[in-house]
Design a protein around this motif. Sequence first.
Motif, mmCIF file in Angstrom:
data_model
loop_
_atom_site.group_PDB
_atom_site.id
_atom_site.type_symbol
_atom_site.label_atom_id
_atom_site.label_comp_id
_atom_site.label_asym_id
_atom_site.label_seq_id
_atom_site.Cartn_x
_atom_site.Cartn_y
_atom_site.Cartn_z
ATOM 1 N N GLY A 108 0.815 -1.212 0.000
ATOM 2 C CA GLY A 108 0.000 0.000 0.000
ATOM 3 C C GLY A 108 0.846 1.258 0.000
ATOM 4 N N LEU A 109 1.861 1.289 0.850
ATOM 5 C CA LEU A 109 2.743 2.455 0.924
ATOM 6 C C LEU A 109 3.491 2.663 -0.389
ATOM 7 N N CYS A 110 4.028 1.573 -0.938
ATOM 8 C CA CYS A 110 4.820 1.686 -2.171
ATOM 9 C C CYS A 110 3.959 2.064 -3.369
ATOM 10 N N ASN A 111 2.749 1.549 -3.431
ATOM 11 C CA ASN A 111 1.856 1.894 -4.545
ATOM 12 C C ASN A 111 1.489 3.367 -4.551
ATOM 13 N N HIS A 112 1.632 4.005 -3.391
ATOM 14 C CA HIS A 112 1.345 5.439 -3.306
ATOM 15 C C HIS A 112 2.632 6.265 -3.230
ATOM 16 N N GLY A 113 3.764 5.619 -3.563
ATOM 17 C CA GLY A 113 5.032 6.336 -3.675
ATOM 18 C C GLY A 113 5.706 6.684 -2.366
ATOM 19 N N ASN A 114 5.281 6.049 -1.273
ATOM 20 C CA ASN A 114 5.861 6.367 0.041
ATOM 21 C C ASN A 114 6.996 5.399 0.378
ATOM 22 N N LEU A 115 8.069 5.464 -0.402
ATOM 23 C CA LEU A 115 9.167 4.513 -0.239
ATOM 24 C C LEU A 115 9.854 4.646 1.111
ATOM 25 N N ASP A 116 10.157 5.869 1.526
ATOM 26 C CA ASP A 116 10.868 6.059 2.798
ATOM 27 C C ASP A 116 10.061 5.506 3.971
ATOM 28 N N GLU A 117 8.753 5.751 3.935
ATOM 29 C CA GLU A 117 7.879 5.234 4.990
ATOM 30 C C GLU A 117 7.851 3.703 4.950
ATOM 31 N N ALA A 118 7.852 3.155 3.737
ATOM 32 C CA ALA A 118 7.852 1.698 3.577
ATOM 33 C C ALA A 118 9.149 1.099 4.124
ATOM 34 N N GLY A 148 13.729 5.420 -9.054
ATOM 35 C CA GLY A 148 15.032 5.753 -9.623
ATOM 36 C C GLY A 148 16.212 5.344 -8.761
ATOM 37 N N ARG A 149 15.951 4.558 -7.720
ATOM 38 C CA ARG A 149 17.038 4.130 -6.831
ATOM 39 C C ARG A 149 17.504 2.733 -7.236
ATOM 40 N N ILE A 150 18.008 2.655 -8.457
ATOM 41 C CA ILE A 150 18.352 1.367 -9.048
ATOM 42 C C ILE A 150 19.512 0.690 -8.321
ATOM 43 N N GLU A 151 20.474 1.479 -7.826
ATOM 44 C CA GLU A 151 21.614 0.885 -7.121
ATOM 45 C C GLU A 151 21.178 0.259 -5.804
ATOM 46 N N ASP A 152 20.273 0.935 -5.097
ATOM 47 C CA ASP A 152 19.745 0.368 -3.850
ATOM 48 C C ASP A 152 18.972 -0.911 -4.140
ATOM 49 N N ALA A 153 18.197 -0.887 -5.224
ATOM 50 C CA ALA A 153 17.426 -2.069 -5.617
ATOM 51 C C ALA A 153 18.362 -3.224 -5.962
ATOM 52 N N ARG A 154 19.424 -2.905 -6.694
ATOM 53 C CA ARG A 154 20.393 -3.931 -7.093
ATOM 54 C C ARG A 154 21.066 -4.560 -5.863
ATOM 55 N N MET A 179 16.408 -1.344 -14.879
ATOM 56 C CA MET A 179 17.663 -1.070 -15.589
ATOM 57 C C MET A 179 17.398 -0.490 -16.978
ATOM 58 N N CYS A 180 16.394 -1.037 -17.662
ATOM 59 C CA CYS A 180 16.056 -0.515 -18.994
ATOM 60 C C CYS A 180 15.638 0.950 -18.917
ATOM 61 N N LYS A 181 14.845 1.287 -17.913
ATOM 62 C CA LYS A 181 14.378 2.673 -17.772
ATOM 63 C C LYS A 181 15.519 3.631 -17.454
ATOM 64 N N GLU A 182 16.588 3.102 -16.843
ATOM 65 C CA GLU A 182 17.756 3.929 -16.549
ATOM 66 C C GLU A 182 18.759 3.914 -17.705
ATOM 67 N N GLY A 183 18.405 3.217 -18.791
ATOM 68 C CA GLY A 183 19.290 3.152 -19.953
ATOM 69 C C GLY A 183 20.430 2.165 -19.805
ATOM 70 N N LEU A 184 20.351 1.296 -18.801
ATOM 71 C CA LEU A 184 21.417 0.314 -18.549
ATOM 72 C C LEU A 184 21.101 -0.981 -19.298
ATOM 73 N N LEU A 185 21.107 -0.897 -20.623
ATOM 74 C CA LEU A 185 20.649 -2.019 -21.443
ATOM 75 C C LEU A 185 21.551 -3.242 -21.339
ATOM 76 N N ASN A 186 22.858 -3.024 -21.334
ATOM 77 C CA ASN A 186 23.775 -4.165 -21.249
ATOM 78 C C ASN A 186 23.596 -4.923 -19.936
ATOM 79 N N GLU A 187 23.408 -4.161 -18.859
ATOM 80 C CA GLU A 187 23.209 -4.801 -17.556
ATOM 81 C C GLU A 187 21.856 -5.507 -17.501
ATOM 82 N N ALA A 188 20.848 -4.883 -18.101
ATOM 83 C CA ALA A 188 19.519 -5.497 -18.134
ATOM 84 C C ALA A 188 19.568 -6.809 -18.907
ATOM 85 N N TYR A 189 20.265 -6.788 -20.039
ATOM 86 C CA TYR A 189 20.373 -7.995 -20.863
ATOM 87 C C TYR A 189 21.169 -9.077 -20.129
ATOM 88 N N GLY A 190 22.222 -8.647 -19.432
ATOM 89 C CA GLY A 190 23.026 -9.595 -18.659
ATOM 90 C C GLY A 190 22.204 -10.264 -17.568
#
Length: 250
Positions: A108-118, A148-154, A179-190
């Motif tokens: 619920g929190l994430c669907n409403h964009g409340n990442l820090d609270e989540a 946009g916190r792809i490094e934290d997600a990774r 990764m695709c949305k961040e333009g990291l195509l090679n990493e996404a493909y890997g």
Amino acid sequence: MDGYCLRGEMEEANKVFNLMIFKGNLPDVRSYSILINGYCKCRRVDEAMRLFDEMTQRGLIPDTVTYTTLIGGLYLTGRDVAAMELFKEMSASGQPVNVVTYSTMLDGLCNHGNLDEALELFQVMKDNGLIPNIVCYNIIIDCMCKSGRIEDAREIFSSLPTKRLHPTVFAYTIMTNGMCKEGLLNEAYGMFRKMEDNGCLPDSCCYNTIIKGFLRNKDTSKAMQLLEEMVNRGFSADASTVEMILNMLS
């Protein structure tokens, strides 16, 4: 009654509920929870809240399932504040807050964009001795990617094996999309190729996700290669992928 609720036939479910009372069989917590769940799935949360109040007035104590169901319904209809208040009420009442309750809150929190609270709640969950399952981690990883916190997600994704959790197809799809949305195509493909090495076969959604990623980034050659591979595996392009291909060819 449960069958009617699962099909969204709430009027019929109500008839069964009222007939049960008419025949002298007073509904218990489970009966109320079934009806509340049906209303929540139909986004008729006001009726669900009315039943919740009614059961407490009858001296019945809502259990973990009742609270969790209603919290999910409140988030589903955008009533974030009410959902959080109910969660606090649940905690104060002494009802056990389990992994399903926390995953409902996180979603619920994430669907409403409340990442820090989540993330704060995620830490509270662990501090309380509960072990997050793959569903909880998928929710957090997905929200990080969308924020946009792809490094934290990774970092979290890479840590899953150390927690004896195996990334699901959904988890790989989330990361590939991020990764695709961040333009990291090679990493996404890997990562896409790494799935099979780890015993996780890509599904139609995963293929469509990475194909659209390459199309958005103008790499039509790789997109067409993956499209052919996907079709050979018995999958098909979804509507948005087809639209992107047609726009590219027009």
